[in-house]
Design a protein around this motif. Structure first.
Motif, PDB file in Angstrom:
ATOM      1  N   GLU A 284      50.401  29.021  14.576  1.00 22.71           N
ATOM      2  CA  GLU A 284      51.006  29.753  15.695  1.00 22.71           C
ATOM      3  C   GLU A 284      52.393  29.206  16.033  1.00 22.71           C
ATOM      4  OE1 GLU A 284      47.292  29.065  17.885  1.00 22.71           O
ATOM      5  OE2 GLU A 284      47.366  31.172  18.455  1.00 22.71           O
ATOM      6  N   LEU A 285      52.548  27.875  15.962  1.00 25.08           N
ATOM      7  CA  LEU A 285      53.854  27.267  16.214  1.00 25.08           C
ATOM      8  C   LEU A 285      54.850  27.693  15.131  1.00 25.08           C
ATOM      9  CD1 LEU A 285      55.743  25.389  17.764  1.00 25.08           C
ATOM     10  CD2 LEU A 285      54.730  23.455  16.507  1.00 25.08           C
ATOM     11  N   ALA A 286      54.412  27.685  13.869  1.00 30.60           N
ATOM     12  CA  ALA A 286      55.297  28.121  12.783  1.00 30.60           C
ATOM     13  C   ALA A 286      55.738  29.569  13.018  1.00 30.60           C
ATOM     14  CB  ALA A 286      54.593  27.979  11.436  1.00 30.60           C
ATOM     15  N   MET A 287      54.814  30.397  13.520  1.00 31.80           N
ATOM     16  CA  MET A 287      55.150  31.811  13.756  1.00 31.80           C
ATOM     17  C   MET A 287      56.052  32.012  14.966  1.00 31.80           C
ATOM     18  SD  MET A 287      51.745  33.984  12.721  1.00 31.80           S
ATOM     19  CE  MET A 287      50.618  33.220  13.875  1.00 31.80           C
ATOM     20  N   MET A 288      56.166  30.994  15.838  1.00 32.57           N
ATOM     21  CA  MET A 288      57.121  31.078  16.947  1.00 32.57           C
ATOM     22  C   MET A 288      58.546  30.824  16.458  1.00 32.57           C
ATOM     23  SD  MET A 288      55.325  28.998  20.034  1.00 32.57           S
ATOM     24  CE  MET A 288      53.565  29.157  20.322  1.00 32.57           C
TER      25      MET A 288
ATOM     26  N   LEU B 274      35.352  27.129  15.661  1.00 28.22           N
ATOM     27  CA  LEU B 274      35.156  26.184  16.767  1.00 28.22           C
ATOM     28  C   LEU B 274      34.575  26.888  17.989  1.00 28.22           C
ATOM     29  CD1 LEU B 274      38.644  24.426  16.513  1.00 28.22           C
ATOM     30  CD2 LEU B 274      36.466  23.469  15.754  1.00 28.22           C
ATOM     31  N   GLY B 275      34.259  28.168  17.846  1.00 30.49           N
ATOM     32  CA  GLY B 275      33.711  28.907  18.977  1.00 30.49           C
ATOM     33  C   GLY B 275      34.753  29.404  19.954  1.00 30.49           C
ATOM     34  N   VAL B 276      36.015  29.462  19.518  1.00 30.85           N
ATOM     35  CA  VAL B 276      37.071  30.030  20.365  1.00 30.85           C
ATOM     36  C   VAL B 276      37.900  31.002  19.528  1.00 30.85           C
ATOM     37  CG1 VAL B 276      37.180  28.099  22.001  1.00 30.85           C
ATOM     38  CG2 VAL B 276      38.618  28.044  19.936  1.00 30.85           C
ATOM     39  N   ILE B 277      39.031  31.424  20.063  1.00 31.92           N
ATOM     40  CA  ILE B 277      39.952  32.290  19.314  1.00 31.92           C
ATOM     41  C   ILE B 277      41.350  31.680  19.415  1.00 31.92           C
ATOM     42  CG2 ILE B 277      38.512  34.306  19.838  1.00 31.92           C
ATOM     43  CD1 ILE B 277      40.801  35.280  21.720  1.00 31.92           C
ATOM     44  N   PRO B 278      42.314  32.159  18.631  1.00 27.29           N
ATOM     45  CA  PRO B 278      43.684  31.647  18.756  1.00 27.29           C
ATOM     46  C   PRO B 278      44.169  31.776  20.197  1.00 27.29           C
ATOM     47  CG  PRO B 278      43.488  32.993  16.790  1.00 27.29           C
ATOM     48  CD  PRO B 278      42.209  33.187  17.567  1.00 27.29           C
TER      49      PRO B 278
ATOM     50  N   THR C 232      46.737  35.895  17.498  1.00 27.22           N
ATOM     51  CA  THR C 232      46.221  37.249  17.238  1.00 27.22           C
ATOM     52  C   THR C 232      47.348  38.278  17.300  1.00 27.22           C
ATOM     53  OG1 THR C 232      45.691  37.685  19.575  1.00 27.22           O
ATOM     54  CG2 THR C 232      43.951  36.682  18.227  1.00 27.22           C
ATOM     55  N   GLN C 233      48.390  37.991  18.049  1.00 23.49           N
ATOM     56  CA  GLN C 233      49.490  38.945  18.192  1.00 23.49           C
ATOM     57  C   GLN C 233      50.561  38.758  17.117  1.00 23.49           C
ATOM     58  OE1 GLN C 233      48.938  41.334  20.706  1.00 23.49           O
ATOM     59  NE2 GLN C 233      47.023  40.193  20.439  1.00 23.49           N
ATOM     60  N   ARG C 234      51.045  37.517  16.952  1.00 22.76           N
ATOM     61  CA  ARG C 234      52.145  37.303  15.990  1.00 22.76           C
ATOM     62  C   ARG C 234      51.667  37.453  14.557  1.00 22.76           C
ATOM     63  NH1 ARG C 234      53.772  33.419  19.906  1.00 22.76           N
ATOM     64  NH2 ARG C 234      55.500  34.317  21.086  1.00 22.76           N
TER      65      ARG C 234
ATOM     66  N   GLY D 256      46.217  29.261   8.324  1.00 20.18           N
ATOM     67  CA  GLY D 256      44.963  29.850   8.772  1.00 20.18           C
ATOM     68  C   GLY D 256      44.812  29.764  10.269  1.00 20.18           C
ATOM     69  N   GLN D 257      43.896  30.594  10.769  1.00 17.55           N
ATOM     70  CA  GLN D 257      43.535  30.571  12.197  1.00 17.55           C
ATOM     71  C   GLN D 257      42.030  30.283  12.261  1.00 17.55           C
ATOM     72  OE1 GLN D 257      47.443  31.466  13.586  1.00 17.55           O
ATOM     73  NE2 GLN D 257      45.688  30.817  14.737  1.00 17.55           N
ATOM     74  N   PRO D 258      41.641  28.998  12.145  1.00 12.68           N
ATOM     75  CA  PRO D 258      40.219  28.651  12.045  1.00 12.68           C
ATOM     76  C   PRO D 258      39.497  28.529  13.385  1.00 12.68           C
ATOM     77  CG  PRO D 258      41.553  26.687  11.758  1.00 12.68           C
ATOM     78  CD  PRO D 258      42.511  27.836  11.954  1.00 12.68           C
TER      79      PRO D 258
END
Ligand code: HXC
Length: 257
Positions: free
Chosen positions: A111-115, A134-138, A143-145, A128-130
């Motif tokens: 996510e930081l790289a995509m900023m 872990l039972g959570v989401i980005p 999810t947007q970028r 990846g967005q793993p």
């Protein structure tokens, strides 16, 4: 400087920030976030700097938000503290930022790289967005970028399974601008940023602002916004210099006016 989780240096007109928590694969804890935002803000305000590079180590750009720091948080802790919202200041930087990614760019690391504005990947990069595992989401825009960058099909595939993609797939999908051999990554990133830093600073900031507008508005409004900036560029000495230099077959000397 006094930073503990990053290294900061100038290379000519390029401001270089290196994430430096090797013991945790550069996991993004609060201190690191505050330090990156502070250092990047300083470069953004420094007229001697024309562009930034953000990088990590050969093993990891960043393996995500710091799981150990987050593990015991309750909803109210996350909500009231505005967990990760400090990164929004990073997305408001006005100068171009090149992300130089080798190894893992996972979760908050991806996510930081995509900023950043241009993503340069080593052949060893893995994205990846793993969070789902872990039972959570980005939680830092993933999810947007990611969806805007690579489309729904692949974004769903990655976000719902938590699988990683390699540099080749990331380039094919449109996440990454270029792939370079890992040994050349930093040199290539600094060279790219230095090329940008030689252009007219006014035109450079206008160009970044206009491209980013494409993500926030309709086509007609975006084209209108672009035209206002484009016409405004003719009020600069750098426009006169750039076009005169072309006619005179010499390199331009931009003064930033
Ligand atoms: C805290 C981390 C970490 C992380 C790695 N480490 N990733 N610590 N937060 N995100 C630590 C490990 O605990 C370990 O510390 C050391 O770094 C080296 O990692 P290893 O796992 O031993 O390395 P390896 O076996 O090579 O595996 C690399 C890896 C794995 C595949 C990248 O570390 C991994 O899966 N990391 C987590 C990736 C992830 O889930 N990221 C998303 C985070 S959530 P010790 O002390 O044991 O040596 C996120 C959310 C964003 O980013 C916001 C929404 C909530």
């Amino acid at each position: 400087t006094g930073y503990e989780t990053i290294k900061v240096e100038r290379r000519g007109r390029v401001g270089l920030i290196t994430l430096d928590r090797p013991e945790a694969l550069n996991a993004l804890n609060t201190q690191l976030m505050d330090e990156v935002v502070a250092a990047a803000g300083e470069f953004d305000r420094d007229p001697e700097v024309g562009a930034l590079v953000l990088t990590g180590s050969e093993r990891a750009f960043a393996a995500g938000a710091d799981i150990k720091e987050m593990a015991s948080l309750e909803f109210a802790d996350a909500y009231l503290s505005g967990l990760f919202t400090g990164w929004e200041a990073f997305t408001r930087l006005r100068k171009p930022v090149v992300a130089a990614v080798a190894g893992y760019a996972l979760g908050g690391g991806c996510e930081l790289a995509m900023m950043c504005d241009i993503l340069l990947a080593a052949d060893t990069a893995r994205f990846g967005q793993p969070e789902i595992k872990l039972g959570v989401i980005p939680g830092m825009g993933g999810t947007q970028r990611l969806t805007r960058a690579i489309g729904k099909a692949k974004a769903m595939d990655l976000v719902l399974t938590g699988r990683m993609m390699d540099a080749e797939e990331a380039e094919r999908s449109g996440l990454v601008a270029r792939i370079v051999p890992v040994a050349d990554l930093l040199d290539e990133a600094v060279k790219l940023a230095a090329t940008i830093a030689e252009m007219s600073p006014v035109a450079t900031l206008m160009a970044k602002e206009a491209v980013n507008r494409a993500f926030e508005t309709t086509l007609a409004e975006g084209v209108y916004f672009e035209r206002r900036l484009f016409n405004g560029a003719f009020a600069t000495a750098d426009q006169k210099e750039g076009m005169a230099a072309f006619a005179e077959k010499r390199p331009p000397n931009f003064e930033g006016r």
